[in-house]
Scaffold this active site. Structure first.
Site, PDB file in Angstrom:
ATOM      1  N   HIS A  17       0.755  -1.092   0.085  1.00 47.81           N
ATOM      2  CA  HIS A  17      -0.103  -0.064  -0.009  1.00 47.81           C
ATOM      3  C   HIS A  17       0.728   1.384  -0.154  1.00 47.81           C
ATOM      4  O   HIS A  17       0.448   2.261  -0.596  1.00 47.81           O
ATOM      5  CB  HIS A  17      -0.794  -0.040   1.301  1.00 47.81           C
ATOM      6  CG  HIS A  17      -1.877  -1.028   1.289  1.00 47.81           C
ATOM      7  ND1 HIS A  17      -2.093  -1.921   2.492  1.00 47.81           N
ATOM      8  CD2 HIS A  17      -2.876  -1.351   0.415  1.00 47.81           C
ATOM      9  CE1 HIS A  17      -2.895  -2.784   2.427  1.00 47.81           C
ATOM     10  NE2 HIS A  17      -3.484  -2.500   1.146  1.00 47.81           N
ATOM     11  N   LYS A  41     -15.323  -8.153   4.588  1.00 52.72           N
ATOM     12  CA  LYS A  41     -14.190  -8.062   5.473  1.00 52.72           C
ATOM     13  C   LYS A  41     -14.673  -7.796   6.838  1.00 52.72           C
ATOM     14  O   LYS A  41     -15.289  -6.674   7.033  1.00 52.72           O
ATOM     15  CB  LYS A  41     -13.022  -7.655   4.954  1.00 52.72           C
ATOM     16  CG  LYS A  41     -12.458  -7.919   3.660  1.00 52.72           C
ATOM     17  CD  LYS A  41     -11.327  -7.093   3.361  1.00 52.72           C
ATOM     18  CE  LYS A  41     -10.507  -7.500   1.988  1.00 52.72           C
ATOM     19  NZ  LYS A  41      -9.646  -6.439   1.282  1.00 52.72           N
ATOM     20  N   ARG A  93      -2.227  -6.437  -8.223  1.00 49.32           N
ATOM     21  CA  ARG A  93      -1.126  -7.242  -8.218  1.00 49.32           C
ATOM     22  C   ARG A  93      -1.170  -8.178  -8.999  1.00 49.32           C
ATOM     23  O   ARG A  93      -0.001  -8.938  -9.551  1.00 49.32           O
ATOM     24  CB  ARG A  93      -1.081  -7.970  -6.577  1.00 49.32           C
ATOM     25  CG  ARG A  93      -0.742  -7.072  -5.589  1.00 49.32           C
ATOM     26  CD  ARG A  93      -1.084  -7.672  -4.222  1.00 49.32           C
ATOM     27  NE  ARG A  93      -2.479  -7.812  -4.146  1.00 49.32           N
ATOM     28  CZ  ARG A  93      -3.310  -8.125  -3.224  1.00 49.32           C
ATOM     29  NH1 ARG A  93      -2.511  -8.191  -1.905  1.00 49.32           N
ATOM     30  NH2 ARG A  93      -4.711  -8.092  -3.251  1.00 49.32           N
ATOM     31  N   SER A 131      -2.853  -7.688   2.943  1.00 52.86           N
ATOM     32  CA  SER A 131      -3.002  -7.425   4.605  1.00 52.86           C
ATOM     33  C   SER A 131      -3.604  -8.754   5.182  1.00 52.86           C
ATOM     34  O   SER A 131      -3.325  -9.073   6.253  1.00 52.86           O
ATOM     35  CB  SER A 131      -4.050  -6.408   4.808  1.00 52.86           C
ATOM     36  OG  SER A 131      -3.830  -5.073   4.197  1.00 52.86           O
TER      37      SER A 131
HETATM   38  O1  PNS Z   1      -8.580  -2.799   0.304  1.00 52.16           O
HETATM   39  P1  PNS Z   1      -9.987  -3.164  -0.413  1.00 52.16           P
HETATM   40  O2  PNS Z   1     -10.491  -4.038   0.813  1.00 52.16           O
HETATM   41  O3  PNS Z   1      -9.995  -3.982  -1.610  1.00 52.16           O
HETATM   42  O4  PNS Z   1     -10.776  -1.951  -0.556  1.00 52.16           O
HETATM   43  C1  PNS Z   1     -12.161  -1.981  -0.879  1.00 52.16           C
HETATM   44  C2  PNS Z   1     -13.083  -0.839  -1.017  1.00 52.16           C
HETATM   45  C3  PNS Z   1     -12.893  -0.533   0.611  1.00 52.16           C
HETATM   46  C4  PNS Z   1     -12.152   0.104  -1.638  1.00 52.16           C
HETATM   47  C5  PNS Z   1     -14.326  -0.937  -1.272  1.00 52.16           C
HETATM   48  O5  PNS Z   1     -15.054  -2.115  -0.789  1.00 52.16           O
HETATM   49  C6  PNS Z   1     -15.207   0.083  -1.323  1.00 52.16           C
HETATM   50  O6  PNS Z   1     -15.165   1.127  -2.015  1.00 52.16           O
HETATM   51  N1  PNS Z   1     -16.015   0.118  -0.074  1.00 52.16           N
HETATM   52  C7  PNS Z   1     -16.909   1.438  -0.045  1.00 52.16           C
HETATM   53  C8  PNS Z   1     -18.421   0.860  -0.420  1.00 52.16           C
HETATM   54  C9  PNS Z   1     -18.600   0.633  -1.744  1.00 52.16           C
HETATM   55  O7  PNS Z   1     -18.574   1.807  -2.551  1.00 52.16           O
HETATM   56  N2  PNS Z   1     -18.753  -0.484  -2.361  1.00 52.16           N
HETATM   57  C10 PNS Z   1     -19.049  -0.601  -3.928  1.00 52.16           C
HETATM   58  C11 PNS Z   1     -17.706  -0.685  -4.591  1.00 52.16           C
HETATM   59  S1  PNS Z   1     -18.194  -1.002  -6.249  1.00 52.16           S
END
Ligand code: PNS
Length: 161
Positions: A17, A41, A93, A131
């Site tokens: 990150h 998660k 990745r 993570s």
């Molecule tokens: O590090 P991650 O878990 O891959 O991040 C994912 C994250 C937090 C960016 C994604 O789950 C997100 O955007 N969450 C906010 C809610 C949302 O907008 N969900 C729809 C995504 S299309």
């Protein structure tokens, strides 16, 4: 690029990150690093703890000048709209990440057509980091010193006790 948002769970942040943050900050006038909720998660750290760890890392890298760490609730596409930001930066990745991120990029753009997602390939040095694996290795008492800066490693080990 003027402003961009780099969203993620960052539970906790890893060198992978931090590498994306460093590179994204060079491409933008202002980078907002947003700790958001991923409904798939169950986080180990609270949002506040994750923000604190990220801020510590960014301060240590002397990158605070054009980076702001925030927490965000709700939909990313709406959160970005509220900040008047139309570029999302994500790291990828492998092919699995690409598929997942492409789907999210399309959904985010469907919600907010002004949004464009820019995908940065992970540096080869950190491509195997996540993570999830950081926490799993720590859970079994393995050495996780190479995953993140010392204070993040200590925070993970403390949580695992
Ligand atoms: O590090 P991650 O878990 O891959 O991040 C994912 C994250 C937090 C960016 C994604 O789950 C997100 O955007 N969450 C906010 C809610 C949302 O907008 N969900 C729809 C995504 S299309």
């Amino acid at each position: 690029m003027k402003s961009a948002i780099y969203p993620g769970s960052f539970d906790p942040c890893t060198y992978g990150h931090l590498n994306i943050i460093q590179r994204a900050a060079q491409l933008t006038d202002k980078l907002v690093v947003a700790v958001m909720r991923n409904s798939d998660k169950a986080p180990l750290f609270s949002v506040e703890e994750r923000v604190e760890l990220l801020q510590h890392a960014i301060d240590d890298m002397n990158l605070s000048e054009n980076i702001e760490v925030v927490s965000g609730d709700g939909l990313l596409a709406e959160f970005a709209r509220g900040l008047d930001i139309c570029v999302i930066i994500k790291g990828i990745r492998d092919a699995g990440d690409l598929q997942y991120e492409q789907q999210m990029a399309l959904v985010n753009q469907a919600i907010n057509p002004e949004l464009t997602t820019v995908l940065l390939p992970a540096d080869i040095k950190w491509v195997h980091f996540s993570s999830r694996l950081f926490k799993e290795v720590a859970h079994y008492g393995g050495n996780v010193a190479h995953f993140a800066p010392n204070y993040v490693v200590q925070a993970v080990e403390h949580k695992m006790k």
